[in-house]
Scaffold this active site. Sequence first.
Site, short mmCIF file in Angstrom:
data_model
loop_
_atom_site.label_atom_id
_atom_site.label_comp_id
_atom_site.label_asym_id
_atom_site.label_seq_id
_atom_site.Cartn_x
_atom_site.Cartn_y
_atom_site.Cartn_z
CG ASP A 1 -1.86 1.16 1.26
OD1 ASP A 1 -2.82 1.12 0.47
OD2 ASP A 1 -1.65 2.12 2.03
CE LYS B 1 -3.82 4.70 0.42
NZ LYS B 1 -2.47 4.46 0.91
CG HIS C 1 -4.51 9.81 0.53
ND1 HIS C 1 -3.17 9.67 0.43
CD2 HIS C 1 -4.81 9.33 1.75
CE1 HIS C 1 -2.67 9.14 1.53
NE2 HIS C 1 -3.66 8.92 2.35
CE1 TYR D 1 0.34 7.47 3.38
CE2 TYR D 1 0.77 5.40 2.28
CZ TYR D 1 -0.08 6.21 3.01
OH TYR D 1 -1.31 5.75 3.35
P1 NDP Z 1 -1.07 -0.50 12.41
O1 NDP Z 1 -2.19 -0.13 13.32
O2 NDP Z 1 -1.02 -1.91 11.97
O3 NDP Z 1 0.25 -0.10 13.15
C1 NDP Z 1 1.52 -0.54 12.74
C2 NDP Z 1 2.50 0.05 13.73
O4 NDP Z 1 2.28 -0.55 14.99
C3 NDP Z 1 3.94 -0.20 13.35
O5 NDP Z 1 4.61 1.05 13.32
C4 NDP Z 1 4.49 -1.09 14.46
O6 NDP Z 1 5.72 -0.63 14.93
C5 NDP Z 1 3.50 -0.89 15.60
N1 NDP Z 1 3.28 -2.14 16.36
C6 NDP Z 1 2.91 -3.35 15.88
N2 NDP Z 1 2.73 -4.24 16.87
C7 NDP Z 1 3.00 -3.58 18.00
C8 NDP Z 1 3.01 -3.95 19.37
N3 NDP Z 1 2.73 -5.20 19.77
N4 NDP Z 1 3.33 -3.00 20.28
C9 NDP Z 1 3.65 -1.75 19.90
N5 NDP Z 1 3.66 -1.33 18.60
C10 NDP Z 1 3.36 -2.23 17.68
O7 NDP Z 1 -1.12 0.34 11.09
P2 NDP Z 1 -0.66 1.83 10.67
O8 NDP Z 1 -1.44 2.86 11.40
O9 NDP Z 1 0.81 1.91 10.77
O10 NDP Z 1 -1.11 1.88 9.14
C11 NDP Z 1 -0.75 0.83 8.24
C12 NDP Z 1 -0.79 1.35 6.81
O11 NDP Z 1 -2.10 1.81 6.48
C13 NDP Z 1 0.11 2.57 6.54
O12 NDP Z 1 1.47 2.27 6.40
C14 NDP Z 1 -0.54 3.09 5.26
O13 NDP Z 1 -0.10 2.33 4.17
C15 NDP Z 1 -2.04 2.85 5.53
N6 NDP Z 1 -2.68 4.09 6.05
C16 NDP Z 1 -3.56 4.75 5.22
C17 NDP Z 1 -4.14 5.96 5.61
C18 NDP Z 1 -5.10 6.67 4.69
O14 NDP Z 1 -5.46 7.83 4.96
N7 NDP Z 1 -5.57 6.04 3.63
C19 NDP Z 1 -3.83 6.57 6.92
C20 NDP Z 1 -2.95 5.75 7.74
C21 NDP Z 1 -2.41 4.56 7.31
P3 NDP Z 1 7.10 -1.44 14.69
O15 NDP Z 1 7.67 -0.89 13.45
O16 NDP Z 1 7.88 -1.08 15.93
O17 NDP Z 1 6.76 -2.91 14.60
#
Ligand code: NDP
Length: 289
Positions: A55, A85, A115, A60
Amino acid sequence: MAAVPAVKLENGASVPVLGYGTGTAWYKRAGAEDIDRETVDAVATAIRTGYRHLDGAEAYGTEKELGIAIKESGVKREDFFVTAKVNKGIGDIPAAIERTLRNLQLDYVDLYLIHEPFFAKDDEELQSKWAEMEKVQQSGKARSIGVSNFLQPHLEAIMKTASIKPAVNQIEFHPYLQHGDLLAVHRRLGIAVEGYSPLTPLTRAKGGPVDGVVSRLAKKYGVSEGNVLLRWSIDQDVVTLTTSSKEERLKEFLGVVKFRLTADEVDEISRLGREKHYRAFWKSKFDPD
Ligand code: NDP
């Protein structure tokens, strides 16, 4: 390596139910003129671990890194499902998709999304931008087109004049943001839901009402708490997007293919989740003070 199963969109395209995001953890590192090798390596690790649904987004600043990782992977183009997006480039969608394809070093993306809907001053503007998206699909530069962060009124506005229906709406989705009956609305309209930020109860909104049940179910199935949250989303037919900078976690997430929650377990998480509201993204647009 556990293969991630795919679901079919209404237009026949197949999407792996678990995707790897190149936003959030990554976008602050990339985006400069220079290629950020750390981001390339992270995407390469995700590909090596088994992720094929990637994605991305213009916003980004990671498109070039994503493109390099795809190219260097040696995996066939048709085995990937790549999403892009448009946001900043919304004023000129034909130029935006060209730029994105150049950055990605690809001839087409699998899915191209608007987006967010907040750029539009009225329904007519949303409708005219959707008409430009339809041209992108007709040109073959995107196999499917869709939207992100759209609410029911935005979807209904574009459906009034659309000749191609949005294949997908990508929204924030986790137990603390279930959007009332929005999933049912999507089902009725035949639009697939992609959910981002599925791990929010474990990360940005820790200490909430689902903690107990998520931890109990993790023990029951012998999986991590993160996997229970991913499964809660996937078990509601939501194509789920996560990310991690850690190979171990990326491998662990793939454990979702090995179990399912029962309908009662999904309902229990949903019921407890509704006791708390938390939104991580686009807050000022959705919940203005
Ligand atoms: P998640 O809720 O899956 O969070 C992932 C993050 O959580 C990672 O940075 C990871 O850190 C951390 N994490 C995972 N497991 C744990 C744990 N057990 N304890 C603490 N931290 C943990 O998803 P995101 O919010 O990051 O979003 C995922 C994707 O969705 C984005 O990359 C993007 O592609 C998309 N997105 C789209 C949006 C839109 O407007 N369309 C907006 C936001 C996101 P670590 O690296 O330390 O493992």
